[in-house]
Motif scaffolding. Structure first.
Motif, PDB file in Angstrom:
ATOM      1  N   THR A 207       0.802  -1.220   0.000  1.00  0.00           N
ATOM      2  CA  THR A 207       0.000   0.000   0.000  1.00  0.00           C
ATOM      3  C   THR A 207       0.839   1.276   0.000  1.00  0.00           C
ATOM      4  OG1 THR A 207      -0.213  -0.135   2.419  1.00  0.00           O
ATOM      5  CG2 THR A 207      -1.978  -1.110   1.081  1.00  0.00           C
ATOM      6  N   PHE A 208       2.155   1.135   0.061  1.00  0.00           N
ATOM      7  CA  PHE A 208       3.040   2.296  -0.035  1.00  0.00           C
ATOM      8  C   PHE A 208       3.660   2.426  -1.431  1.00  0.00           C
ATOM      9  CE2 PHE A 208       2.788   1.537   4.487  1.00  0.00           C
ATOM     10  CZ  PHE A 208       2.780   2.820   5.031  1.00  0.00           C
TER      11      PHE A 208
ATOM     12  N   PRO B 164       1.152   6.214  -4.350  1.00  0.00           N
ATOM     13  CA  PRO B 164       0.181   7.063  -3.659  1.00  0.00           C
ATOM     14  C   PRO B 164      -1.036   7.403  -4.516  1.00  0.00           C
ATOM     15  CG  PRO B 164       2.137   8.331  -4.262  1.00  0.00           C
ATOM     16  CD  PRO B 164       2.448   6.892  -4.530  1.00  0.00           C
TER      17      PRO B 164
ATOM     18  N   PHE C 184      -2.890   3.604  -3.976  1.00  0.00           N
ATOM     19  CA  PHE C 184      -3.072   3.093  -2.614  1.00  0.00           C
ATOM     20  C   PHE C 184      -3.054   4.258  -1.618  1.00  0.00           C
ATOM     21  CE2 PHE C 184      -0.885  -0.475  -4.901  1.00  0.00           C
ATOM     22  CZ  PHE C 184      -1.983  -1.323  -4.956  1.00  0.00           C
ATOM     23  N   ARG C 185      -2.161   4.225  -0.668  1.00  0.00           N
ATOM     24  CA  ARG C 185      -2.110   5.271   0.356  1.00  0.00           C
ATOM     25  C   ARG C 185      -1.638   6.598  -0.220  1.00  0.00           C
ATOM     26  NH1 ARG C 185      -0.196   3.372   6.223  1.00  0.00           N
ATOM     27  NH2 ARG C 185       0.000   5.648   6.289  1.00  0.00           N
ATOM     28  N   LYS C 186      -2.499   7.587  -0.117  1.00  0.00           N
ATOM     29  CA  LYS C 186      -2.172   8.883  -0.697  1.00  0.00           C
ATOM     30  C   LYS C 186      -1.082   9.613   0.078  1.00  0.00           C
ATOM     31  CE  LYS C 186      -6.815   9.376  -2.613  1.00  0.00           C
ATOM     32  NZ  LYS C 186      -6.388   8.615  -3.777  1.00  0.00           N
ATOM     33  N   ASP C 187      -0.836   9.160   1.332  1.00  0.00           N
ATOM     34  CA  ASP C 187       0.187   9.824   2.145  1.00  0.00           C
ATOM     35  C   ASP C 187       1.558   9.176   2.009  1.00  0.00           C
ATOM     36  OD1 ASP C 187      -0.519   7.479   3.402  1.00  0.00           O
ATOM     37  OD2 ASP C 187      -0.390   8.291   5.432  1.00  0.00           O
ATOM     38  N   SER C 188       1.692   8.181   1.156  1.00  0.00           N
ATOM     39  CA  SER C 188       2.967   7.472   1.023  1.00  0.00           C
ATOM     40  C   SER C 188       4.006   8.346   0.329  1.00  0.00           C
ATOM     41  CB  SER C 188       2.787   6.182   0.223  1.00  0.00           C
ATOM     42  OG  SER C 188       4.054   5.592  -0.054  1.00  0.00           O
TER      43      SER C 188
END
Length: 522
Positions: free
Chosen positions: A301-302, A305, A308-312
């Motif tokens: 999920t990293f 971004p 998956f995770r937009k904060d990665s």
């Protein structure tokens, strides 16, 4: 002269008695080196005989010498939960684990079978979902798993291979039976310790190593490199390969840099890569260089971004678009985590029967799935007998060993099971096999497991490294072998059959690939 013993080859000693460890205690556990009478197992005779010839303190001296060598080599890992400091030298025990040829043949066949089935499952569960439609695995167990990524539905990796690199954890019980404890299909770590452990052991025990007919581990790096070349996009003849790391603060950063160096490829972070059009590029001082294969050591999920995770900040924006377009290979494929979810693990024997029409060669540890009401009731009423595990945890975290736990701890875990039964499984407390381990100035038995490493480039092209990472629980009585929980490692000596290659005592077992690395010009 040599003799064939239990499917393996060992050196004939004198006509006298078989050597033993007279002051060693097996305490009723199955021991990997000696039998219940402390007599050396056939392939361990040379090693035990050597120990008996050692003067007092010699084992401790060699142990200390190897620890100093590992320290100088900078072989470290990171413990995030340790407030005293994160960088640790990987604990190492000087007494090797010896695996007979006939046992290894059984393990090798079982692991090949298992990887074939797991690849079939991953291809199915993200596409047709036939195994769910036929009621073999409940849909809710898959769809509610945190590791099942809906963003990966419809993916078709090159050659239908999802898990290119796997580390499967094996244990033995008091009968000597080998069980699969768990599968690690996302970013399995530890193979660098296998290669470096062998390097220092050959230097410190050259004669007994040479006499024990040990199979080599030298070619892992070259095989990994060749696998990554083989899984490149079909239209690429000379692929550019990189190892993608989260960075220096990751627990396995040493391994990432080690493998990149040995393969002669670039070690990159997400900030070193960029997506333009339908391709991913590496930034260099000479401009952008297209990347075709990414051996990623970044969690699913990293990776991207955008998807998956937009904060990665560890991944590459748009990477999944390039992957879906077929212009880059990710090894392992994103989404593989569903196949090493501890609840889904319970169904791997069913996968083998369903996809391969075969009986499992290596059994699972019997497993209770707490999502099932009948299993849950049994677990809650037998918590003092069972090992309780969280489905998504790793590294020895999220585990309750019932027989060793306090009543309050069992009550806390019981409440967690009631609140979220999907997240929990339970297994009987196995009496794990042990191996002699240097404790101060003498040998004591400590529990061990084994993580072999498996490479797969095509559905039926599976190779198992002859050996693997033997992990040892250095704390007396502990069943937890993870380095983050105080465990260490041993070298693993797989004995060669007639006609198989034998490791040379001389030469470098770290196996740098025979090619010049690209200049580090990022």
């Amino acid at each position: 002269m040599q003799k064939q013993t239990s499917g393996s080859v060992s050196q004939v000693q004198s006509l006298g008695p078989i050597p033993s460890l007279p002051n060693y205690q097996t305490d009723g556990f199955f021991d990997e080196l000696v039998d219940k009478n402390n007599v050396a197992r056939p392939d361990a005779e040379e090693l035990v005989s050597l120990f008996n010839r050692f003067p007092p303190q010699e084992l401790s001296r060699r142990q200390h010498a190897i620890e100093q060598a590992l320290f100088r080599m900078g072989i470290t890992f990171t413990v995030y939960s340790d407030n005293s400091g994160t960088e640790k030298i990987m604990p190492f025990d000087v007494v090797p684990r010896i695996v007979s040829a006939i046992l290894w043949k059984h393990i090798d066949a079982g692991l090949r079978q298992r990887i074939r089935a797991l690849n079939r499952f991953l291809c199915d569960v993200y596409n047709e979902r036939a195994i769910i439609q036929e009621g073999i695995i409940p849909a809710e167990l898959v769809d509610t798993a945190p590791a099942y990524l809906k963003e990966c539905q419809g993916l078709k990796p090159f050659n239908d291979v999802w898990c290119h690199i796997t580390g499967t954890d094996l244990v033995r019980d008091n009968t000597g039976t080998v069980y699969v404890l768990e599968d690690n299909l996302r970013c399995p770590s530890g193979v660098s310790y296998v290669l470096q452990n062998r390097h220092v052991m050959k230097r410190n025990f050259p004669q007994v190593f040479g006499a024990s007919r040990v199979r080599p581990v030298t070619d892992y790096s070259s095989r990994l490199f060749q696998l990554l070349r083989d899984v490149a996009p079909p239209h690429v003849s000379d692929p550019t390969i990189v190892v993608l790391t989260p960075g220096v603060f990751n627990s396995a950063y040493y391994e990432h840099s080690f493998l990149a160096q040995r393969m002669g490829v670039q070690l990159v972070e997400g900030r070193d890569l960029v997506v333009e059009g339908d391709y991913v590029y590496m930034k260099t001082t000479r401009g952008l260089q297209r990347v075709d294969v990414i051996y990623r050591r970044v969690d699913d999920t990293f990776l991207d971004p955008k998807t998956f995770r937009k904060d990665s900040v560890l991944g590459v924006k748009g990477l999944m678009d390039v992957y879906r377009a077929g212009n880059v290979c990710l090894a392992n494929a994103p989404g593989t985590g569903i196949a090493d979810d501890k609840v889904i693990y319970a169904f791997v024997p069913d996968m083998i029967k369903y996809y391969l029409d075969e009986e499992p060669i290596l059994p699972n540890v019997p497993t209770y799935v707490c999502q099932k009401e009948e299993d849950r009731e049994y677990v809650l009423s037998h918590m003092d007998e069972l090992v309780i595990k969280a489905a998504g945890e790793s590294g020895g975290y999220g585990i309750l060993i019932g027989p060793h736990a306090k009543p309050k701890e069992r009550e806390e875990f019981a409440q967690k099971i009631k609140e979220d039964p999907r997240n929990w499984i339970a297994q009987p407390t196995l009496e794990l096999s042990r191996a002699p381990t240097v404790i101060d100035d003498h040998l004591e038995g400590r529990h061990v497991d084994l993580r072999p490493y498996i490479l797969c480039s095509r559905p039926d092209d599976v190779w198992v490294l002859p050996g693997g990472l033997t992990r040892v629980a250095l704390r007396k009585g502990s069943l937890v072998v993870n380095s983050s929980q105080g465990g260490g490692s041993k070298d693993t000596w797989v004995v060669a059959e007639q006609g198989q290659a034998i490791a040379s005592v001389h030469g470098d077992d770290t196996d740098p690939v025979d090619r010049k690395p690209e200049p580090d010009d990022r």
